[in-house]
Design a protein around this motif. Structure first.
Motif, mmCIF file in Angstrom:
data_model
loop_
_atom_site.group_PDB
_atom_site.id
_atom_site.type_symbol
_atom_site.label_atom_id
_atom_site.label_comp_id
_atom_site.label_asym_id
_atom_site.label_seq_id
_atom_site.Cartn_x
_atom_site.Cartn_y
_atom_site.Cartn_z
ATOM 1 N N VAL A 89 12.784 76.155 46.653
ATOM 2 C CA VAL A 89 12.148 77.081 45.707
ATOM 3 C C VAL A 89 10.861 76.468 45.171
ATOM 4 O O VAL A 89 9.802 77.103 45.172
ATOM 5 N N VAL A 90 10.955 75.215 44.749
ATOM 6 C CA VAL A 90 9.762 74.548 44.220
ATOM 7 C C VAL A 90 8.694 74.459 45.300
ATOM 8 O O VAL A 90 7.535 74.845 45.096
ATOM 9 N N ALA A 91 9.088 73.990 46.477
ATOM 10 C CA ALA A 91 8.096 73.744 47.521
ATOM 11 C C ALA A 91 7.444 75.036 47.985
ATOM 12 O O ALA A 91 6.230 75.115 48.119
ATOM 13 N N LEU A 92 8.276 76.062 48.207
ATOM 14 C CA LEU A 92 7.702 77.310 48.715
ATOM 15 C C LEU A 92 6.789 77.962 47.688
ATOM 16 O O LEU A 92 5.719 78.459 48.023
ATOM 17 N N SER A 93 7.206 77.967 46.408
ATOM 18 C CA SER A 93 6.335 78.571 45.394
ATOM 19 C C SER A 93 5.006 77.837 45.347
ATOM 20 O O SER A 93 3.946 78.444 45.240
ATOM 21 N N LEU A 94 5.092 76.505 45.415
ATOM 22 C CA LEU A 94 3.853 75.730 45.347
ATOM 23 C C LEU A 94 2.990 75.968 46.571
ATOM 24 O O LEU A 94 1.801 76.263 46.462
ATOM 25 N N ILE A 95 3.585 75.842 47.730
ATOM 26 C CA ILE A 95 2.783 75.860 48.954
ATOM 27 C C ILE A 95 2.195 77.235 49.217
ATOM 28 O O ILE A 95 1.037 77.368 49.597
ATOM 29 N N ARG A 96 2.986 78.269 48.973
ATOM 30 C CA ARG A 96 2.501 79.607 49.327
ATOM 31 C C ARG A 96 1.643 80.253 48.253
ATOM 32 O O ARG A 96 0.744 81.025 48.564
ATOM 33 N N GLU A 97 1.973 80.008 46.979
ATOM 34 C CA GLU A 97 1.275 80.731 45.915
ATOM 35 C C GLU A 97 0.547 79.824 44.927
ATOM 36 O O GLU A 97 -0.671 79.853 44.812
ATOM 37 N N LEU A 98 1.355 79.079 44.190
ATOM 38 C CA LEU A 98 0.794 78.418 43.021
ATOM 39 C C LEU A 98 -0.226 77.359 43.369
ATOM 40 O O LEU A 98 -1.242 77.227 42.685
ATOM 41 N N GLY A 99 0.032 76.627 44.438
ATOM 42 C CA GLY A 99 -0.915 75.582 44.823
ATOM 43 C C GLY A 99 -2.308 76.147 45.010
ATOM 44 O O GLY A 99 -3.232 75.809 44.267
ATOM 45 N N PRO A 100 -2.483 77.026 46.005
ATOM 46 C CA PRO A 100 -3.826 77.565 46.231
ATOM 47 C C PRO A 100 -4.404 78.265 45.004
ATOM 48 O O PRO A 100 -5.573 78.034 44.653
ATOM 49 N N VAL A 101 -3.600 79.091 44.335
ATOM 50 C CA VAL A 101 -4.152 79.899 43.252
ATOM 51 C C VAL A 101 -4.505 79.045 42.032
ATOM 52 O O VAL A 101 -5.636 79.093 41.534
ATOM 53 N N LEU A 102 -3.547 78.242 41.570
ATOM 54 C CA LEU A 102 -3.831 77.450 40.374
ATOM 55 C C LEU A 102 -4.951 76.462 40.636
ATOM 56 O O LEU A 102 -5.845 76.264 39.809
ATOM 57 N N CYS A 103 -4.899 75.865 41.816
ATOM 58 C CA CYS A 103 -5.931 74.901 42.164
ATOM 59 C C CYS A 103 -7.303 75.585 42.145
ATOM 60 O O CYS A 103 -8.258 75.060 41.567
ATOM 61 N N ALA A 104 -7.393 76.755 42.753
ATOM 62 C CA ALA A 104 -8.668 77.473 42.791
ATOM 63 C C ALA A 104 -9.129 77.810 41.375
ATOM 64 O O ALA A 104 -10.303 77.656 41.034
ATOM 65 N N LEU A 105 -8.192 78.241 40.533
ATOM 66 C CA LEU A 105 -8.573 78.596 39.160
ATOM 67 C C LEU A 105 -9.072 77.369 38.401
ATOM 68 O O LEU A 105 -10.079 77.424 37.692
ATOM 69 N N MET A 106 -8.373 76.261 38.576
ATOM 70 C CA MET A 106 -8.786 75.040 37.871
ATOM 71 C C MET A 106 -10.162 74.585 38.345
ATOM 72 O O MET A 106 -11.027 74.236 37.539
ATOM 73 N N VAL A 107 -10.356 74.578 39.659
ATOM 74 C CA VAL A 107 -11.639 74.090 40.178
ATOM 75 C C VAL A 107 -12.771 75.042 39.790
ATOM 76 O O VAL A 107 -13.890 74.614 39.521
ATOM 77 N N THR A 108 -12.469 76.343 39.732
ATOM 78 C CA THR A 108 -13.484 77.285 39.274
ATOM 79 C C THR A 108 -13.912 76.924 37.858
ATOM 80 O O THR A 108 -15.101 76.853 37.543
ATOM 81 N N GLY A 109 -12.927 76.670 37.009
ATOM 82 C CA GLY A 109 -13.242 76.356 35.623
ATOM 83 C C GLY A 109 -14.015 75.057 35.509
ATOM 84 O O GLY A 109 -14.925 74.933 34.696
ATOM 85 N N ARG A 110 -13.660 74.095 36.343
ATOM 86 C CA ARG A 110 -14.297 72.792 36.188
ATOM 87 C C ARG A 110 -15.623 72.697 36.950
ATOM 88 O O ARG A 110 -16.644 72.345 36.391
#
Ligand SMILES: Nc1ncnc2c1ncn2[C@@H]1O[C@H](COP(=O)(O)OP(=O)(O)OP(=O)(O)O)[C@@H](O)[C@H]1O
Ligand SMILES: [Mg+2]
Lengths: 256, 147, 251
Positions: A89-110
Motif C-alpha cells: 500500500v505504501v509503495a504503490l501509493s508513493l510510486i504511482r501517485e504521491l511521489g510524482p505529484v508531491l515531488c512536482a508540487l514541492m519543486v514547483t514551489g521551490r
C-alpha cells in the motif's frame, strides 16, 4: 446583459491568445533544441538548481509522506486484518501517485517560482534584450536549459522521494507498529511491478516538462515592474499546481 | 575550480537519483539484468477466480515464476500462461492448483511436482489441475446441508 | 553607415516615433539629444531590431534590418555593441564574467587573452579590483561603467550608447567621454550616443541630432546646433521650459 457577453467574449479571446502563445513558445523550445550551440554549462547549473537544491525538501516530504501513509494505511488495513499488505500500500501509493505529484508540487514551489522570478527580472532589466543584442538567443541560453533540467531532474527527484518514502514507511511500520521487516518488504516486492514504476516515471517526466514550460513561459512574458514579476510568479505556481493535478488525473485515466 | 564544483555537485545528484531509480526498478520492479531466462507453460483450469497477471507460482512455498497471461478457450476454461524460471524443471505429471494464502488473502498457483522422469519443456501443458475452491460455494453447501 | 528612414512607432494610442529620418555616418560619433520620454531609447532599440517599427526602415550597410530575422539579423547584431540605459548587466555573473561574456560567446580567443582584455578594459573604466563583485554589489555609476566595458571589449564596428554617463559625477563624465573618444580614435567605430550631458556631449560628437515630438527636428555639427536659430533647439540646450512638451502633453 450586453456587457456580460462582451466581458465573456474578451476573456475567451484572451484565453485563446494565451494558449496560442504557450504553444508557440513550446514549438520554439523544440526548435531551439534541435539547433546547436547547446548550453551545456547552463544546463549543469540548472540541474544543480532544480536537483541538488531541491533534495532536502524532497527528502523531508518524502520521508513524512511515507510515514503518514504507513500510519493511515495501517489503521485502514487493520480493520480487514490485512496489515501484511501495508508494504505494497505504501509503495504503490508513493510510486504511482504521491511521489510524482508531491515531488512536482514541492519543486514547483521551490524552483519553479524562482526561475519565473529570475527570468522575469532578466526581462524587465533588459538582460534578455542584452543577450539578444549580443546575438545570443535567450531562448537557448536561458529557457532551454531550464526545460531540459526539469525533464532530467523530476524523474530522479521522484525516485529519491519514492525510496525515502518507502523507508519512512518502513520505520513506522516496523519500528512503531510492530510489523515484521520481512513482511513489509517481501509483500512490497511481490505487488509492485515494473509497470507501476514506469507509470510513476512517465508522470514525473511529463510534470518536469509541464512545470519548466509554464514557469519559463510566465517569466518570459512577465509584465513590467516588481508587480509584473510577482504576478507572473504567482500565476506560474498556481497554474503549474493545477496542471499537475489535472494532468495526473488524465494520465492515470489513460495509462490504467 | 568553480566549474569543477558545479560538475561534482551535479554528478552527486544524478548519481543519487540513479541509485534510487535503480533500487526501484531492480528491487521492486524486478527487472533482472542477469536473468537466466524463463520458459512458459500452460495450464487449463475450470475456474481461476482471484488469479491475475503477475500472481505468484510456488513450489513447496518457494516462488518459481509468475502468471503471464490468462485467456479463455473454446471450452470456456481458463488457460493460464505461467512463466517458470529456467533453472526449475517440472515433471510432466505435476499438478497445478489454485490456492489461497490465509482466509481472504491473495490467490496463487501451487505446483505439486510429480515423480516422472520426463520434464515439461517450453510451451507444454500441465495436465493435472485443481481449480480454486470457492469459499462461498463451500459455505453455502454447508449451510444448506448438501454436505 | 546607418540610415533611418521615415520610422513610425506607437505603443497603443501613444505615438512615440512619428517619422524619424536620420543618417549616422560611418566612423563618426553622432549624439541624439531630446526630452526625457521623447523616444530616444525606443529609437535605439529599433536599430538593433529589438523593436519592430510600425512603418519605415533602417538600413545598416545597405540591409534593411527591420525586415531581417534569425541568423541574418544575428550576423548584423554581432557587429553592434549596446550600452543599455539601465546597464542590463547579467546579475547572476560577476563583473569579470559580464565583461568577458561577448568574447567568450563570440570569439574563440584563448583564456589568457580574454583575461588580459577584461582586466584592461576594467582598468580603462576605472574599476580595477572589482572583478569578483556581483552587479548588485556595485553603485549605479559603477554598473554603468561595467556595461560600457562590456560593450567596448568586443571592438564592435557600431556602438550604441544609451545615456552612458547619466548618474556619474562630473569628473567621471569627462573621463568616460574621453574614453569613448579615445577608443573611437583608436579603431574608429561608428557611435551613437544618447545623452543628456549638455554641453559636454558636444565635445565628443561629430554630429548632433535633436529628437523632438517623435521626429528629428535638427541635425548638425555641435557648432551648428549650438548656434541654431530654431527656437526649440535653442530653448532645449539652454534648458528653458516651454509649452507643449511631452510631459505636460500626456497628463
Ligand atoms: N515597451 C514599451 N511599451 C509601452 N510604452 C513604451 C515602451 N517603451 C517605451 N514606451 C514609451 O515610449 C516613450 C518613450 O520612451 P523612451 O524610453 O524611448 O524615452 P527616452 O527618450 O529614452 O527617455 P529618457 O531620456 O528618460 O531615457 C515613453 O513615453 C514610454 O512610456
Ligand atoms: Mg531612454
Amino acid at each position: 446583459m450586453k456587457s456580460i457577453f462582451r466581458y465573456l467574449g474578451i476573456n475567451v479571446l484572451n484565453l485563446f491568445v494565451f494558449l496560442g502563445k504557450m504553444f508557440l513558445f513550446l514549438t520554439e523550445i523544440f526548435y531551439c533544441l534541435l539547433i546547436p550551440p547547446f548550453r551545456f554549462k547552463n544546463l549543469l547549473r540548472q540541474i544543480r538548481f532544480f536537483g541538488n537544491k531541491s533534495m532536502i525538501v524532497v527528502v523531508f516530504t518524502g520521508a513524512f509522506s511515507g510515514m503518514v501513509l504507513a500510519l493511515q494505511g495501517f489503521y485502514a488495513l487493520n480493520k480487514f486484518g490485512a496489515e501484511a499488505l501495508l508494504g505494497p500500500v505504501v509503495a504503490l501509493s508513493l510510486i504511482r501517485e504521491l511521489g510524482p505529484v508531491l515531488c512536482a508540487l514541492m519543486v514547483t514551489g521551490r524552483a519553479g517560482s524562482a526561475i519565473t522570478a529570475e527570468i522575469g527580472i532578466m526581462k524587465i532589466t533588459e538582460q534578455l534584450d542584452a543577450l539578444t543584442v549580443m546575438a545570443v538567443n535567450p531562448m537557448k541560453y536561458v529557457v532551454v536549459p531550464n526545460i531540459l533540467a526539469g525533464v532530467i531532474t523530476f524523474p530522479l527527484l521522484t525516485a529519491i522521494f519514492d525510496v525515502i518514502g518507502i523507508y519512512g514507511g518502513y520505520l513506522v511500520s516496523v519500528h512503531a507498529l510492530g510489523l515484521s521487516e520481512g513482511t513489509y518488504f517481501a509483500q512490497m516486492e511481490l505487488y509492485v511491478d515494473m509497470e507501476d514504476i514506469r507509470i510513476g516515471l512517465y508522470k514525473a517526466l511529463s510534470f518536469g516538462l509541464l512545470v519548466s514550460w509554464i514557469c519559463t513561459f510566465m517569466g518570459y512574458n512577465a509584465g513590467y515592474g516588481a508587480r509584473g514579476v510577482s504576478k507572473a510568479t504567482t500565476n506560474a505556481v498556481v497554474l503549474s499546481s493545477v496542471v499537475i493535478l489535472l494532468w495526473d488525473y488524465m494520465l492515470g485515466a489513460f495509462l490504467l | 575550480m568553480k566549474r569543477e564544483n558545479l560538475e561534482i555537485a551535479v554528478g552527486i545528484f544524478v548519481f543519487i537519483g540513479i541509485i534510487a531509480l535503480g533500487y526501484l526498478s531492480f528491487k521492486l520492479g524486478k527487472v533482472n539484468l542477469f536473468s537466466t531466462g524463463a520458459y512458459t507453460l500452460y495450464a487449463e483450469f475450470d475456474k481461476v477466480g482471484g488469479i491475475k497477471k503477475g500472481s505468484i507460482v510456488e513450489i513447496a512455498g518457494v516462488p518459481v515464476g509468475s502468471v503471464e497471461k490468462i485467456e479463455i478457450n473454446e471450452k470456456y476454461h481458463a488457460v493460464v500462461s505461467i512463466k517458470i524460471d529456467s533453472s526449475i524443471k517440472i515433471p510432466e505429471d505435476s499438478i497445478a492448483s489454485v490456492r489461497t494464502k490465509g482466509l481472504i488473502g491473495e490467490k496463487y498457483i501451487q505446483i505439486t511436482p510429480g515423480g516422472s522422469e520426463q520434464f515439461l519443456s517450453k510451451g507444454d501443458k500441465i495436465r493435472e489441475t485443481e481449480s480454486s475452491i470457492d469459499i462461498e460455494e463451500v459455505l453455502s453447501k454447508y449451510v444448506f446441508g448438501k454436505i | 553607415m546607418i540610415e533611418i528612414k521615415n520610422l513610425y512607432k506607437s505603443f497603443g494610442k501613444q505615438e512615440v516615433l512619428r517619422g524619424v529620418n536620420l543618417v549616422i555616418q560611418e566612423g563618426q560619433v553622432t549624439a541624439i539629444i531630446g526630452r526625457s520620454g521623447g523616444g530616444k531609447s525606443v529609437l535605439l532599440k529599433h536599430i538593433v531590431g529589438l523593436l519592430k517599427p510600425d512603418r519605415g526602415s533602417i538600413f545598416i550597410k545597405g540591409e534593411d534590418i527591420t525586415k531581417l530575422k534569425g541568423n541574418k539579423l544575428d550576423q548584423i547584431r554581432s557587429q553592434i555593441g549596446v550600452v543599455f540605459q539601465g546597464g542590463a548587466l547579467f546579475d547572476s555573473m560577476t563583473v569579470y564574467e559580464n565583461v568577458a561574456f561577448p568574447l567568450r560567446e563570440k570569439t574563440k580567443l584563448d583564456k589568457n587573452v580574454i583575461h588580459e582584455a577584461v582586466l584592461k578594459s576594467l582598468h580603462d573604466v576605472g574599476l580595477d579590483g572589482m572583478e569578483y563583485k556581483y552587479p548588485a554589489e556595485l553603485s549605479g555609476g559603477m554598473r554603468k561603467r561595467v556595461a560600457l566595458a562590456r560593450a567596448l571589449i568586443g571592438k564592435p564596428k557600431i556602438i550604441l550608447f544609451d545615456e552612458p554617463t547619466t548618474g556619474l559625477d562630473p569628473i567621471l563624465v569627462r573621463s568616460i567621454h574621453k574614453l569613448i573618444k579615445n577608443t573611437q580614435k583608436q579603431y574608429g567605430f561608428t557611435g551613437l550616443i544618447i545623452s543628456h550631458e549638455i554641453p559636454e556631449i558636444f565635445e565628443i560628437s561629430d554630429t548632433v541630432a535633436l529628437l523632438h515630438e517623435g521626429t528629428i527636428i535638427e541635425v548638425g555639427t555641435p557648432q551648428e546646433i549650438q548656434e541654431s536659430d530654431n527656437i526649440i533647439v535653442k530653448k532645449f540646450i539652454k534648458g528653458i521650459e516651454q509649452g507643449g512638451n511631452n510631459e505636460t502633453g500626456k497628463s
